[in-house]
Design a protein around this motif. Structure first.
Motif, PDB file in Angstrom:
ATOM      1  N   ASP A 277      13.557 -15.220  73.069  1.00 21.96           N
ATOM      2  CA  ASP A 277      12.793 -14.083  72.537  1.00 21.96           C
ATOM      3  C   ASP A 277      12.594 -12.954  73.542  1.00 21.96           C
ATOM      4  OD1 ASP A 277      12.554 -15.463  70.180  1.00 21.96           O
ATOM      5  OD2 ASP A 277      10.591 -16.323  70.693  1.00 21.96           O
ATOM      6  N   ARG A 278      12.232 -11.795  72.977  1.00 25.04           N
ATOM      7  CA  ARG A 278      11.829 -10.642  73.774  1.00 25.04           C
ATOM      8  C   ARG A 278      10.320 -10.458  73.640  1.00 25.04           C
ATOM      9  NH1 ARG A 278      16.175  -6.791  75.069  1.00 25.04           N
ATOM     10  NH2 ARG A 278      18.096  -7.964  74.733  1.00 25.04           N
ATOM     11  N   VAL A 279       9.734  -9.790  74.622  1.00 26.11           N
ATOM     12  CA  VAL A 279       8.272  -9.631  74.651  1.00 26.11           C
ATOM     13  C   VAL A 279       7.843  -8.596  73.604  1.00 26.11           C
ATOM     14  CG1 VAL A 279       6.280  -9.041  76.063  1.00 26.11           C
ATOM     15  CG2 VAL A 279       8.282 -10.137  77.124  1.00 26.11           C
ATOM     16  N   GLU A 280       6.822  -8.976  72.808  1.00 26.40           N
ATOM     17  CA  GLU A 280       6.260  -8.063  71.810  1.00 26.40           C
ATOM     18  C   GLU A 280       4.763  -7.909  72.069  1.00 26.40           C
ATOM     19  OE1 GLU A 280       7.187  -9.683  67.981  1.00 26.40           O
ATOM     20  OE2 GLU A 280       9.353  -9.448  68.250  1.00 26.40           O
ATOM     21  N   LEU A 281       4.208  -6.826  71.553  1.00 27.86           N
ATOM     22  CA  LEU A 281       2.793  -6.528  71.819  1.00 27.86           C
ATOM     23  C   LEU A 281       1.839  -7.663  71.439  1.00 27.86           C
ATOM     24  CD1 LEU A 281       0.908  -4.344  72.952  1.00 27.86           C
ATOM     25  CD2 LEU A 281       0.762  -3.389  70.634  1.00 27.86           C
ATOM     26  N   PRO A 282       2.012  -8.323  70.280  1.00 30.09           N
ATOM     27  CA  PRO A 282       1.083  -9.413  69.929  1.00 30.09           C
ATOM     28  C   PRO A 282       1.171 -10.619  70.868  1.00 30.09           C
ATOM     29  CG  PRO A 282       2.260  -8.638  67.986  1.00 30.09           C
ATOM     30  CD  PRO A 282       2.948  -8.032  69.167  1.00 30.09           C
ATOM     31  N   ASP A 283       2.167 -10.644  71.754  1.00 28.91           N
ATOM     32  CA  ASP A 283       2.270 -11.760  72.720  1.00 28.91           C
ATOM     33  C   ASP A 283       1.249 -11.619  73.851  1.00 28.91           C
ATOM     34  OD1 ASP A 283       4.505 -12.674  71.325  1.00 28.91           O
ATOM     35  OD2 ASP A 283       5.918 -11.601  72.626  1.00 28.91           O
ATOM     36  N   LEU A 284       0.794 -10.396  74.091  1.00 24.61           N
ATOM     37  CA  LEU A 284       0.059 -10.124  75.338  1.00 24.61           C
ATOM     38  C   LEU A 284      -1.379 -10.653  75.337  1.00 24.61           C
ATOM     39  CD1 LEU A 284       1.299  -6.529  76.313  1.00 24.61           C
ATOM     40  CD2 LEU A 284       2.278  -8.745  76.897  1.00 24.61           C
ATOM     41  N   ASN A 285      -1.872 -11.166  74.199  1.00 23.01           N
ATOM     42  CA  ASN A 285      -3.232 -11.738  74.226  1.00 23.01           C
ATOM     43  C   ASN A 285      -3.255 -13.104  74.887  1.00 23.01           C
ATOM     44  OD1 ASN A 285      -2.103 -13.371  72.143  1.00 23.01           O
ATOM     45  ND2 ASN A 285      -4.121 -13.643  71.222  1.00 23.01           N
ATOM     46  N   ARG A 286      -2.079 -13.670  75.147  1.00 22.90           N
ATOM     47  CA  ARG A 286      -2.059 -15.039  75.698  1.00 22.90           C
ATOM     48  C   ARG A 286      -0.876 -15.311  76.626  1.00 22.90           C
ATOM     49  NH1 ARG A 286       0.314 -14.355  71.184  1.00 22.90           N
ATOM     50  NH2 ARG A 286       2.064 -15.604  70.489  1.00 22.90           N
TER      51      ARG A 286
ATOM     52  N   VAL B 283      14.386 -19.698  90.384  1.00 24.51           N
ATOM     53  CA  VAL B 283      14.186 -19.635  88.932  1.00 24.51           C
ATOM     54  C   VAL B 283      15.539 -19.428  88.255  1.00 24.51           C
ATOM     55  CG1 VAL B 283      12.978 -18.496  87.040  1.00 24.51           C
ATOM     56  CG2 VAL B 283      11.902 -18.619  89.294  1.00 24.51           C
ATOM     57  N   GLU B 284      15.874 -20.356  87.361  1.00 23.13           N
ATOM     58  CA  GLU B 284      17.129 -20.277  86.604  1.00 23.13           C
ATOM     59  C   GLU B 284      16.773 -19.956  85.168  1.00 23.13           C
ATOM     60  OE1 GLU B 284      18.752 -24.185  87.124  1.00 23.13           O
ATOM     61  OE2 GLU B 284      18.574 -24.072  89.298  1.00 23.13           O
ATOM     62  N   ILE B 285      17.476 -18.984  84.565  1.00 22.89           N
ATOM     63  CA  ILE B 285      17.079 -18.571  83.218  1.00 22.89           C
ATOM     64  C   ILE B 285      18.207 -18.720  82.196  1.00 22.89           C
ATOM     65  CG2 ILE B 285      15.268 -17.011  84.001  1.00 22.89           C
ATOM     66  CD1 ILE B 285      17.165 -14.675  83.548  1.00 22.89           C
ATOM     67  N   PHE B 286      17.795 -19.069  80.994  1.00 24.48           N
ATOM     68  CA  PHE B 286      18.721 -19.235  79.871  1.00 24.48           C
ATOM     69  C   PHE B 286      18.103 -18.552  78.659  1.00 24.48           C
ATOM     70  CE2 PHE B 286      19.475 -22.581  82.844  1.00 24.48           C
ATOM     71  CZ  PHE B 286      20.849 -22.701  82.888  1.00 24.48           C
ATOM     72  N   GLU B 287      18.716 -17.434  78.256  1.00 28.35           N
ATOM     73  CA  GLU B 287      18.176 -16.693  77.122  1.00 28.35           C
ATOM     74  C   GLU B 287      18.752 -17.278  75.847  1.00 28.35           C
ATOM     75  OE1 GLU B 287      18.803 -12.478  77.425  1.00 28.35           O
ATOM     76  OE2 GLU B 287      17.840 -12.084  75.495  1.00 28.35           O
ATOM     77  N   GLU B 288      18.302 -18.460  75.512  1.00 24.69           N
ATOM     78  CA  GLU B 288      18.811 -19.129  74.316  1.00 24.69           C
ATOM     79  C   GLU B 288      17.780 -20.085  73.743  1.00 24.69           C
ATOM     80  OE1 GLU B 288      22.160 -21.918  75.383  1.00 24.69           O
ATOM     81  OE2 GLU B 288      21.903 -21.005  77.344  1.00 24.69           O
ATOM     82  N   ARG B 289      17.917 -20.333  72.462  1.00 19.66           N
ATOM     83  CA  ARG B 289      17.027 -21.268  71.772  1.00 19.66           C
ATOM     84  C   ARG B 289      17.456 -22.687  72.085  1.00 19.66           C
ATOM     85  NH1 ARG B 289      13.565 -20.373  68.077  1.00 19.66           N
ATOM     86  NH2 ARG B 289      14.333 -18.251  67.817  1.00 19.66           N
ATOM     87  N   LEU B 290      16.492 -23.531  72.378  1.00 21.80           N
ATOM     88  CA  LEU B 290      16.803 -24.919  72.688  1.00 21.80           C
ATOM     89  C   LEU B 290      17.206 -25.668  71.424  1.00 21.80           C
ATOM     90  CD1 LEU B 290      15.417 -27.151  75.196  1.00 21.80           C
ATOM     91  CD2 LEU B 290      14.875 -27.902  72.893  1.00 21.80           C
TER      92      LEU B 290
END
Ligand SMILES: [Zn+2]
Length: 247
Positions: free
Chosen positions: A53-62, A92-99
């Motif tokens: 996912d990408r960051v969206e405004l409703p994510d920022l409360n938590r 830090v290793e990153i994977f932009e994918e759904r598990l």
């Protein structure tokens, strides 16, 4: 002054073991934000993050890894930037994918512990199945409304997530409300369980589910039993590494 000065002299704390460890944080939303910040701060050697996912405004409360400048950007990239700024000693290793069941073996390879930062039960059962199959400790966590829960699943010593929840609940039709502080509380507890497991610190008795009520500020630790008929761990043969029911 050393970064880990306040860990020095702490009974049973083993900084070297953390430096050698690899942890998969599956999902860097609310739970994954809190857990990965404390895992990096504690000096875990390798953190592997996956999230599509990408960051969206409703994510920022938590989702405290992110800020306004993160909006629209991939979560794993923003998370890696924040965690590396916090502790450059953690790779830090990153994977932009759904598990999924197809990529779990690659994403979790070489990881000593899996921390559940997912928001869907389907993915959790993928983690659970891998954890049973490979005997990798899995720190389950979930939040809903004002309540959260966490458990260290360590098959075959404990039952697994399928023993706890024999049926996969259907995905919710609407967005589930959640108190913003709640994934912080549960995520930090997940980080604590993961760190203790990595260092071999025995604390919580195995097979306990922690339930936290954020309104009444109460924690309940309830025992959950291994189900001998469990479709995931009950049929798993340690000798052959296969499920008896598997065709
Ligand atoms: Zn089970």
């Amino acid at each position: 002054m050393g970064r880990y000065l306040r860990h020095a002299g702490l009974l049973d704390w083993d900084q070297d073991k953390l430096a050698e460890a690899c942890v998969l944080v599956a999902g860097v939303g609310g739970l994954g934000s809190a857990s990965s910040l404390y895992l990096a701060a504690a000096g875990v050697g390798r953190l592997r993050l996956c999230d599509p996912d990408r960051v969206e405004l409703p994510d920022l409360n938590r989702q405290v890894l992110y800020s306004m400048s993160s909006l629209g950007k991939p979560k794993v990239e923003e998370a890696a930037r924040r965690l590396s700024a916090l502790n450059p000693e953690t790779a830090v290793e990153i994977f932009e994918e759904r598990l999924t069941a197809e990529n779990i073996d690659r994403l979790a390879a070489e990881c000593d512990v899996i921390v559940d930062g997912l928001d869907n039960m389907e993915g959790r059962f993928v983690l659970n199945s891998y954890s049973v199959r490979r005997a990798v400790p899995y720190v389950f966590g979930a939040v809903h409304g004002w309540e959260g829960m966490a458990a260290l699943i360590q098959s075959p010593q404990t039952g697994c997530l399928s023993c706890l929840l024999p049926r996969v609940p259907p995905p919710p039709e609407e967005t589930i409300p959640v108190a913003g502080f709640l994934p912080g509380t549960i995520g930090v507890l997940q980080a604590a369980q993961a760190l203790k497991r990595l260092m071999g610190v025995e604390g919580t008795p195995p097979g306990r589910l922690l339930i936290y009520d954020g309104r009444t500020m109460t924690f309940d630790l309830v025992a959950w039993e291994k189900n001998p008929d469990c479709s995931v761990c009950g049929s798993f043969s340690e000798r052959t590494g296969r499920h008896r029911l598997m065709k």
